[in-house]
Design a protein around this motif. Structure first.
Motif, PDB file in Angstrom:
ATOM      1  N   THR A 180      67.753 -30.793  40.715  1.00 35.01           N
ATOM      2  CA  THR A 180      67.053 -31.050  41.976  1.00 35.01           C
ATOM      3  C   THR A 180      66.046 -29.935  42.206  1.00 35.01           C
ATOM      4  N   LEU A 181      64.952 -30.262  42.854  1.00 38.79           N
ATOM      5  CA  LEU A 181      63.936 -29.255  43.112  1.00 38.79           C
ATOM      6  C   LEU A 181      64.494 -28.132  43.976  1.00 38.79           C
ATOM      7  N   THR A 183      65.214 -25.190  46.685  1.00 38.67           N
ATOM      8  CA  THR A 183      64.996 -25.006  48.122  1.00 38.67           C
ATOM      9  C   THR A 183      64.304 -23.671  48.342  1.00 38.67           C
ATOM     10  N   THR A 185      62.456 -21.032  51.132  1.00 39.08           N
ATOM     11  CA  THR A 185      62.265 -20.626  52.522  1.00 39.08           C
ATOM     12  C   THR A 185      61.251 -19.498  52.565  1.00 39.08           C
ATOM     13  N   SER A 190      61.493 -23.646  55.921  1.00 35.46           N
ATOM     14  CA  SER A 190      61.833 -24.365  54.702  1.00 35.46           C
ATOM     15  C   SER A 190      60.623 -25.142  54.199  1.00 35.46           C
ATOM     16  N   ALA A 192      59.111 -27.581  50.876  1.00 32.05           N
ATOM     17  CA  ALA A 192      59.503 -28.395  49.727  1.00 32.05           C
ATOM     18  C   ALA A 192      58.758 -27.938  48.475  1.00 32.05           C
ATOM     19  N   ASN A 194      57.472 -28.767  44.508  1.00 30.99           N
ATOM     20  CA  ASN A 194      56.950 -29.946  43.835  1.00 30.99           C
ATOM     21  C   ASN A 194      56.652 -29.626  42.376  1.00 30.99           C
ATOM     22  N   VAL A 209      55.151 -24.317  44.957  1.00 30.65           N
ATOM     23  CA  VAL A 209      55.360 -24.480  46.396  1.00 30.65           C
ATOM     24  C   VAL A 209      54.031 -24.220  47.094  1.00 30.65           C
TER      25      VAL A 209
END
Length: 536
Positions: A180-181, A183, A185, A190, A192, A194, A209
């Motif tokens: 999963t991509l 996380t 911050t 937060s 997302a 890509n 990011v």
């Protein structure tokens, strides 16, 4: 009788030569099986995931550079200028402080093909980074122009920094291992991550990011964003304007500000995990449930603890970190992204750890070492990490056991010969041959058994079978129970002693030398009073 004795010794020597040739054939089988096992693991990596290498995340800012135009000093009335085409490059911003933690679970059951399996890991990588934003104007590239005092230049060089396209780059060698991509911050906000649609850095595999607008304003503004923009739109600066005068046109700078980024990266891989440190202060802490780690790369852990529950290790090497900063920034700033990024760990890899040849330039972090050495457009990055070495490398252990095979056969034949000389036993050369074949079969049994069960279990089963067979046969060869028991006990002691030598990796050569000395001493003591001229 002396002639008969010499004939018997010649036969024994001939049998030893024959068996040594047979042992060479078994060694070839070991190499063949080892190669096949590695090819299976390579196939697993091609279909699932490769050994992973992670570069400490950094901020990349695309930049367009227009070189200065050189005027043509010809006598023609029309002055022509010589202008080089514009080119793109990448500016980098590294973290001033990074605390990286890796928590990994390792197992050998995830990827299996028959009796073969690849040692895989799955875990969480966390990067806690701080970026210090220096608000003092360090160079005029930040306002879009470069001053040149050469009067022959008809147009000044110009650098356009595309702050709105700045990205946080998280390089991972094989993105198939990122389930999963991550996380991310940024300043408690937060964001997302890509996959790059159009890669900013062409020779690197990574996720990116988008940096928020307010953070971009902090990055792009050495002082006041408004004043900076007004200077950038002028297109050029009077070449008589020095740096202090430019600073005076800007609003009062603020002191250093901190940009805080936390990245939680899920990662899976096979065999190896290495990390390339960048930034100013990089610290890596790793925890795993694997009991037999093999630390690899350009630096060993500063501290480590290995227990039955796993291991903990931490790295911090300022020299490697600063060197990587230089190599990486210089590479990414080459015109039109012509530089290839290469990792030191993929060139200098431990011979006992698996290193598939698919770990190359197409994956983003590596390329052929000869090409890097012969090219000026390459950055060789330093890394460190761990190889999850298998504690039961059956091929290596079987190969080590083979080194004592000829000694085992010689001792067995020598014991037979001493019984024949000292106890007047009559042993036919065919009986020597059969006992030698039984000793030879031990190694034929050992390898396939070790591929199915633990090596010590395979050794015990194969040794028990051969010792039992030879002990039973020696009862009929010697014609007595007592002599058969003595020979069987001697043979069992040899197998036990050899296993003890194999189990002590650090002292096996010393113990082997002592063992040979003790055997020779025993033979010399037993035959010290024997008159070889009167042997019948």
């Amino acid at each position: 009788m002396q002639k008969t004795l010499l004939t018997k010794l010649s036969i024994i020597v001939g049998l030893c030569i024959v068996f040594s040739i047979g042992l060479t054939m078994i060694s070839d089988i070991i190499y063949e099986r080892q190669y096949y096992a590695e090819s299976v693991i390579k196939e697993i990596t091609e279909q699932h995931v490769n050994p992973q290498e992670v570069i400490n995340p950094f901020i990349a800012i695309p930049t367009t550079v227009t070189p200065a135009c050189q005027s043509n000093t010809s006598d023609t009335p029309n002055i022509k200028s010589k202008c080089e085409p514009s080119y793109s490059k990448i500016k980098t911003m590294f973290a001033s402080q990074t605390q990286a933690t890796q928590n990994l679970k390792v197992n050998t059951e995830t990827y299996k093909r028959g009796i073969y399996s690849a040692t895989s890991y799955d875990g969480q990588l966390t990067f806690d980074q701080s970026y210090t934003l220096d608000k003092t104007l360090e160079n005029l590239d930040q306002v879009g122009t470069t001053i040149d005092d050469d009067a022959d230049k008809t147009q000044l060089a110009k650098t356009i920094t595309h702050w709105n396209k700045a990205k946080l780059i998280i390089p991972v060698s094989d993105l198939r291992g990122v389930a999963t991509l991550p996380t991310v911050t940024i300043n408690q906000k937060s964001i997302a991550a890509n996959y790059p649609q159009i890669p900013m850095i062409e020779n690197l595999t990574y996720v990116e990011v988008d940096i928020p607008k307010d953070v971009l304003e902090q990055l792009s503004s050495p002082t006041s964003q408004h004043n900076k923009d007004s200077l950038a739109t002028t297109g050029s600066i009077n070449k008589n304007l020095d740096k202090s005068e430019v600073n005076s046109q800007l609003s009062n700078p603020k002191d250093n500000q901190a940009l805080h980024i936390v990245i939680d990266l899920p990662l899976a891989g096979i065999s190896n995990l290495t990390t390339v440190p960048t930034g100013q202060n990089f610290t890596l802490s790793m925890h795993s449930d694997w009991q037999t780690p093999n630390f690899i790369g350009k630096a060993l852990p500063n501290t480590k603890s290995i227990t039955a529950a796993g291991f903990d290790a931490s790295w911090q090497n300022q020299y490697l970190t600063v060197a990587n900063n230089q190599y990486l920034s210089q590479c990414l700033s080459t015109p039109n992204h012509q530089c290839i990024i290469t990792s030191e760990s993929t060139i200098n890899t431990d011979s006992q750890s698996y290193n598939p040849d698919s770990f190359e330039a197409s994956r983003g972090l590596t390329t052929d070492s000869a090409a890097v050495a012969g090219s000026n457009q390459g950055a060789l990055l330093n890394s460190f990490g761990v190889s999850f070495a298998s504690p039961n490398d059956v091929y290596l252990q079987t190969e080590r056991a083979m080194k004592y095979a000829l000694l085992l056969i010689l001792v067995s034949f020598g014991t037979f010969f001493l019984f024949e000389v000292l106890k007047s036993s009559r042993i036919h050369p065919i009986q020597y041959l059969l006992v030698g074949c039984a000793l030879f079969v031990f190694y034929v049994l050992l390898l396939p058994l070790a591929e199915q069960i633990a090596f010590w279990q395979a050794y015990m089963v194969a040794a028990s079978a051969c010792v039992g067979l030879i002990g039973w046969y020696s009862y009929y060869v010697f014609g007595g129970f007592k002599r058969a028991v003595i020979f069987t006990a001697t043979l069992a002691g040899l197998y036990a002693a050899f296993f003890g030598i194999l189990s002590t990796e650090d002292l096996n050569l010393l113990l082997g030398a002592i063992f040979c000395f003790v055997l020779l001493a025993c033979v010399m003591v037993m035959t010290r009073k024997l008159d070889w001229y009167k042997v019948t």
